[in-house]
Motif scaffolding. Structure first.
Motif, PDB file in Angstrom:
ATOM      1  N   VAL A  57      -4.696  -3.590  11.895  1.00 27.25           N
ATOM      2  CA  VAL A  57      -5.131  -2.218  11.603  1.00 27.25           C
ATOM      3  C   VAL A  57      -4.522  -1.701  10.297  1.00 27.25           C
ATOM      4  CG1 VAL A  57      -5.634  -1.557  13.984  1.00 27.25           C
ATOM      5  CG2 VAL A  57      -3.287  -1.359  13.116  1.00 27.25           C
ATOM      6  N   GLY A  58      -3.710  -2.539   9.670  1.00 31.57           N
ATOM      7  CA  GLY A  58      -3.129  -2.158   8.385  1.00 31.57           C
ATOM      8  C   GLY A  58      -2.733  -3.404   7.614  1.00 31.57           C
ATOM      9  N   HIS A  59      -2.844  -3.329   6.278  1.00 30.09           N
ATOM     10  CA  HIS A  59      -2.546  -4.497   5.448  1.00 30.09           C
ATOM     11  C   HIS A  59      -1.969  -4.063   4.106  1.00 30.09           C
ATOM     12  CE1 HIS A  59      -3.401  -7.770   2.561  1.00 30.09           C
ATOM     13  NE2 HIS A  59      -3.223  -8.562   3.607  1.00 30.09           N
ATOM     14  N   VAL A  60      -0.960  -4.784   3.659  1.00 30.41           N
ATOM     15  CA  VAL A  60      -0.432  -4.660   2.302  1.00 30.41           C
ATOM     16  C   VAL A  60      -0.253  -6.073   1.769  1.00 30.41           C
ATOM     17  CG1 VAL A  60       1.602  -4.097   0.915  1.00 30.41           C
ATOM     18  CG2 VAL A  60       0.717  -2.433   2.544  1.00 30.41           C
ATOM     19  N   GLY A  61      -0.846  -6.339   0.617  1.00 30.57           N
ATOM     20  CA  GLY A  61      -0.672  -7.627  -0.034  1.00 30.57           C
ATOM     21  C   GLY A  61       0.289  -7.501  -1.195  1.00 30.57           C
ATOM     22  N   ALA A  62       0.935  -8.604  -1.539  1.00 30.95           N
ATOM     23  CA  ALA A  62       1.826  -8.633  -2.692  1.00 30.95           C
ATOM     24  C   ALA A  62       1.594  -9.918  -3.464  1.00 30.95           C
ATOM     25  CB  ALA A  62       3.286  -8.531  -2.258  1.00 30.95           C
ATOM     26  N   ASN A  63       1.343  -9.777  -4.753  1.00 33.04           N
ATOM     27  CA  ASN A  63       1.236 -10.914  -5.667  1.00 33.04           C
ATOM     28  C   ASN A  63       2.544 -10.995  -6.444  1.00 33.04           C
ATOM     29  OD1 ASN A  63       0.268 -11.014  -8.973  1.00 33.04           O
ATOM     30  ND2 ASN A  63       0.172 -12.863  -7.730  1.00 33.04           N
ATOM     31  N   PHE A  64       3.172 -12.158  -6.470  1.00 32.11           N
ATOM     32  CA  PHE A  64       4.463 -12.299  -7.122  1.00 32.11           C
ATOM     33  C   PHE A  64       4.285 -12.840  -8.544  1.00 32.11           C
ATOM     34  CE2 PHE A  64       6.034 -13.372  -2.582  1.00 32.11           C
ATOM     35  CZ  PHE A  64       6.011 -12.023  -2.247  1.00 32.11           C
ATOM     36  N   GLY A  65       4.823 -12.114  -9.504  1.00 36.35           N
ATOM     37  CA  GLY A  65       4.743 -12.539 -10.902  1.00 36.35           C
ATOM     38  C   GLY A  65       5.636 -11.693 -11.768  1.00 36.35           C
ATOM     39  N   GLY A  66       6.309 -12.320 -12.709  1.00 34.18           N
ATOM     40  CA  GLY A  66       7.183 -11.580 -13.608  1.00 34.18           C
ATOM     41  C   GLY A  66       8.383 -10.978 -12.908  1.00 34.18           C
ATOM     42  N   GLY A  67       8.772 -11.562 -11.778  1.00 31.72           N
ATOM     43  CA  GLY A  67       9.917 -11.039 -11.043  1.00 31.72           C
ATOM     44  C   GLY A  67       9.625  -9.773 -10.270  1.00 31.72           C
ATOM     45  N   ALA A  69       6.912  -7.814  -7.187  1.00 30.17           N
ATOM     46  CA  ALA A  69       5.903  -7.929  -6.137  1.00 30.17           C
ATOM     47  C   ALA A  69       4.828  -6.888  -6.441  1.00 30.17           C
ATOM     48  CB  ALA A  69       6.521  -7.681  -4.767  1.00 30.17           C
ATOM     49  N   TRP A  70       3.675  -7.345  -6.889  1.00 25.49           N
ATOM     50  CA  TRP A  70       2.577  -6.458  -7.265  1.00 25.49           C
ATOM     51  C   TRP A  70       1.779  -6.106  -6.013  1.00 25.49           C
ATOM     52  CZ3 TRP A  70       2.465  -4.824 -12.272  1.00 25.49           C
ATOM     53  CH2 TRP A  70       3.240  -5.550 -13.181  1.00 25.49           C
ATOM     54  N   ILE A  71       1.775  -4.843  -5.670  1.00 20.49           N
ATOM     55  CA  ILE A  71       1.140  -4.389  -4.439  1.00 20.49           C
ATOM     56  C   ILE A  71      -0.382  -4.336  -4.614  1.00 20.49           C
ATOM     57  CG2 ILE A  71       0.937  -2.489  -2.799  1.00 20.49           C
ATOM     58  CD1 ILE A  71       3.573  -4.075  -2.658  1.00 20.49           C
ATOM     59  N   ILE A  72      -1.100  -5.021  -3.721  1.00 20.16           N
ATOM     60  CA  ILE A  72      -2.562  -5.090  -3.781  1.00 20.16           C
ATOM     61  C   ILE A  72      -3.131  -5.071  -2.356  1.00 20.16           C
ATOM     62  CG2 ILE A  72      -2.677  -6.310  -5.982  1.00 20.16           C
ATOM     63  CD1 ILE A  72      -2.917  -8.934  -4.492  1.00 20.16           C
ATOM     64  N   ASN A  73      -4.433  -4.852  -2.268  1.00 18.17           N
ATOM     65  CA  ASN A  73      -5.145  -4.936  -0.983  1.00 18.17           C
ATOM     66  C   ASN A  73      -4.482  -4.098   0.097  1.00 18.17           C
ATOM     67  OD1 ASN A  73      -5.437  -8.354  -1.869  1.00 18.17           O
ATOM     68  ND2 ASN A  73      -7.098  -6.878  -2.018  1.00 18.17           N
ATOM     69  N   VAL A  74      -4.250  -2.829  -0.236  1.00 20.26           N
ATOM     70  CA  VAL A  74      -3.618  -1.899   0.704  1.00 20.26           C
ATOM     71  C   VAL A  74      -4.691  -1.144   1.478  1.00 20.26           C
ATOM     72  CG1 VAL A  74      -2.132   0.124   0.947  1.00 20.26           C
ATOM     73  CG2 VAL A  74      -1.617  -1.616  -0.793  1.00 20.26           C
ATOM     74  N   TYR A  75      -4.594  -1.188   2.796  1.00 19.18           N
ATOM     75  CA  TYR A  75      -5.513  -0.389   3.609  1.00 19.18           C
ATOM     76  C   TYR A  75      -4.894  -0.157   4.983  1.00 19.18           C
ATOM     77  CZ  TYR A  75      -9.762   1.561   5.524  1.00 19.18           C
ATOM     78  OH  TYR A  75     -10.670   2.409   6.079  1.00 19.18           O
ATOM     79  N   LEU A  76      -4.971   1.082   5.450  1.00 20.04           N
ATOM     80  CA  LEU A  76      -4.521   1.443   6.786  1.00 20.04           C
ATOM     81  C   LEU A  76      -5.658   2.146   7.522  1.00 20.04           C
ATOM     82  CD1 LEU A  76      -0.985   3.011   6.075  1.00 20.04           C
ATOM     83  CD2 LEU A  76      -1.502   0.668   6.739  1.00 20.04           C
ATOM     84  N   ASN A  77      -5.912   1.721   8.754  1.00 17.50           N
ATOM     85  CA  ASN A  77      -6.855   2.461   9.597  1.00 17.50           C
ATOM     86  C   ASN A  77      -6.304   3.851   9.888  1.00 17.50           C
ATOM     87  OD1 ASN A  77      -8.368   0.138   9.628  1.00 17.50           O
ATOM     88  ND2 ASN A  77      -8.228  -0.208  11.837  1.00 17.50           N
TER      89      ASN A  77
END
Length: 278
Positions: A57-67, A69-77
């Motif tokens: 029911v909720g998601h947070v993605g993180a892409n790691f680069g340059g030291g 954590a780049w927050i992406i694909n955030v969604y909460l019901n």
């Protein structure tokens, strides 16, 4: 509700969630793409909230680069909102690296303002059109071209292993993603600008682009060589599908101050992913 790190074993419930919140044919509907994006802890992780039924029911993605954590694909019901769950998911990402983000939408910007994040100068995108092309209008420049680049294709970096992209290395060592279906070569890393341009035109591309943060000093060389900010060109940012007159508008933020010399790379966050290789 439970918050935890996701693994590929969660794919069934992740797929159900992604198909509800994302448009048809979104990259995250594809298991291979999810594994590329989040399956290796060197490069990214997926954090989820589960309800009592075991549904995502909720998601947070993180892409790691340059030291970072780049927050992406955030969604909460709706049922997750206002309960501190987003903060718990961000905390899971923070255990890997300090947090940053690009391409935040209006809701995201409001969230980051409330969280007191730092907002920097927006990312900049430069474009150059092949000087040998006579017809430089939008429909001609953004049309498919025939280029022979099979001998240049590489899959030697995580970014170039992204499903559905064609990464190439030019003779000078510069790296780029070929999007010949819309006439262009999207530059990832520049080694020798003059040689890069010469080979790109010989191969038959109609245009080149390069996106980075405003403080990338390579932009000075681009300007000297006749590259222009994208809104001064006919080549839009969104090319999948093509959206005429849609230009780069990507905000760059971080939770904690960054070194002045930090430069945002095309592989950071998701502005260079296939879903955003527009």
């Amino acid at each position: 509700m439970i918050t935890r790190e996701a693994t590929v074993k969660d794919w069934e419930i992740l797929e159900s969630f992604f198909k509800i919140i994302y448009r048809d044919n979104h990259p995250l509907h594809n298991k291979e793409f999810w594994e590329w994006q989040y399956g290796d802890s060197k490069y990214g992780r997926s954090f989820i909230c589960l309800n009592d039924k075991g549904e995502v029911v909720g998601h947070v993605g993180a892409n790691f680069g340059g030291g970072l954590a780049w927050i992406i694909n955030v969604y909460l019901n709706e049922e997750c909102r206002g309960k501190g769950i987003l903060g718990r998911l961000y905390e899971l990402a923070r255990t890997y690296y300090p947090l940053a983000a690009t391409a935040a939408n209006e809701a995201g910007l409001g969230l980051y303002k409330n969280m007191r994040w730092i907002r920097y100068y927006d990312l900049v995108r430069y474009v150059k059109i092949n000087p040998n092309v006579n017809d430089k209008n939008f429909s001609s420049i953004c049309s498919s071209v025939n280029v022979d680049v099979n001998h240049l294709i590489k899959r030697d970096t995580h970014y170039f292993c992204q499903p559905s992209i064609k990464g190439i290395v030019l003779s000078d060592g510069s790296r780029a993603v070929s999007q010949e279906n819309v006439g262009g070569l999207r530059i990832v890393d520049i080694e020798n600008l003059e040689q890069l341009e010469q080979q790109a035109w010989l191969l038959g591309y109609s245009w080149l682009d390069y996106i980075c943060s405003w403080n990338d000093l390579k932009t000075k060389d681009l300007e000297k060589n006749g590259w222009v900010l994208d809104h001064k060109s006919v080549v839009p940012w969104r090319l999948n599908p093509v959206e005429e007159n849609y230009f780069c508008d990507i905000t760059f933020l971080s939770e904690a101050p960054l070194d002045n010399n930090f430069i945002v790379h095309r592989s950071h966050s998701d502005h260079g992913r296939i879903g955003s290789l527009k």
